[in-house]
Each structure stands twice: as C-alpha cells, then as structure tokens.
Design a protein around this motif. Structure first.
Motif: not given
Length: 139
Positions: A76-100
């Motif tokens: 939501w914050l990324g959407f409000k400040i026009y920075i695509n934090l969605f991709l950063a969050v998805a990348l971090v969560l994806g990396a954690r999922i693959f690690t687990n």
C-alpha cells in the motif's frame, strides 16, 4: 503438529476453488497476492519449525498475522509514494519461501536417509547375531 499447516493450506485451496470467487479488481489483486505470499511464507516456516521440533502455535499465529499486515502495508505504501514496493516484498517473500522449502526438503531427505541406514544396520546386526548364535560344528 506438522500436519496442521499442510491441512490448512490444502483446505484453503479447496475452498477457494469451490467458491469460484470472481477476479479481484486492480490494486486489490496486488494486495491479495502479497497477503497470500506472506501467508504461504509463514506456513512454510511453520512446517519447517515443526520438522525441527521448534513449532510454537503462538509464534505461528502472530507471525502469520503480522507478516500479512506488514506485507500489505508495504504494498500500500509503495502504491501511495509511486514506488513499486510490491515487487520488493514479493521478491523477499519468494526468496524466504524457496529457502524454507529447500530446508524442508533437505531435512526430510536427511531423516529418510538416516532411517534407511538405521534399518540396514539393524538387519546387519540381526544377521550377525543369528550367525553367532549357531553352534560351531565339531570336527
């Protein structure tokens, strides 16, 4: 205890398929996707903790809720400040999922190999004890 997250994941997927929810519009789809990734990350962490005998229900529930809220907030914050934090969050969560998932696989494979080796050693010890129990023939 380890079956609880797995059963919940399968049950949730079956309910979602059975309900046949219409497509989520626009930005809400991104929030839902991030929330699902955060939830799946927590489930993978719970399964891993269960396999390592470190699972605590309070940690799992609080982690599930906080991960979903924080990940959604960052999207939501990324959407409000026009920075695509969605991709950063998805990348971090994806990396954690693959690690687990890799640690779950490695732990399961190690337990399977250890059990196989234990059975082999038990069979070898049994065959030696049977051979030792037979009387030797007198010449």
């Amino acid at each position: 205890m380890i079956l609880i997250p797995i059963v919940a994941l399968i049950l949730g997927a079956m309910i979602a398929i059975a309900i046949n929810v219409p497509a989520v519009p626009g930005i809400y789809g991104q929030y839902l996707a991030i929330a699902c990734l955060a939830g799946f990350d927590t489930i993978c962490g719970g399964i891993r903790a269960g396999m390592e005998d470190k699972f605590r229900r309070a940690v799992f529930v609080s982690g599930f809720i906080s991960n979903v809220v924080i990940a959604s907030f960052l999207a939501w914050l990324g959407f409000k400040i026009y920075i695509n934090l969605f991709l950063a969050v998805a990348l971090v969560l994806g990396a954690r999922i693959f690690t687990n998932l890799s640690l779950i696989r490695r732990y399961g494979l190690t337990k399977w190999e250890d059990a196989r080796e234990r059975r082999r050693l038990q069979a070898q010890a049994q065959s030696q004890s049977v051979a030792n129990a037979q009387p030797e023939p007198n010449p």
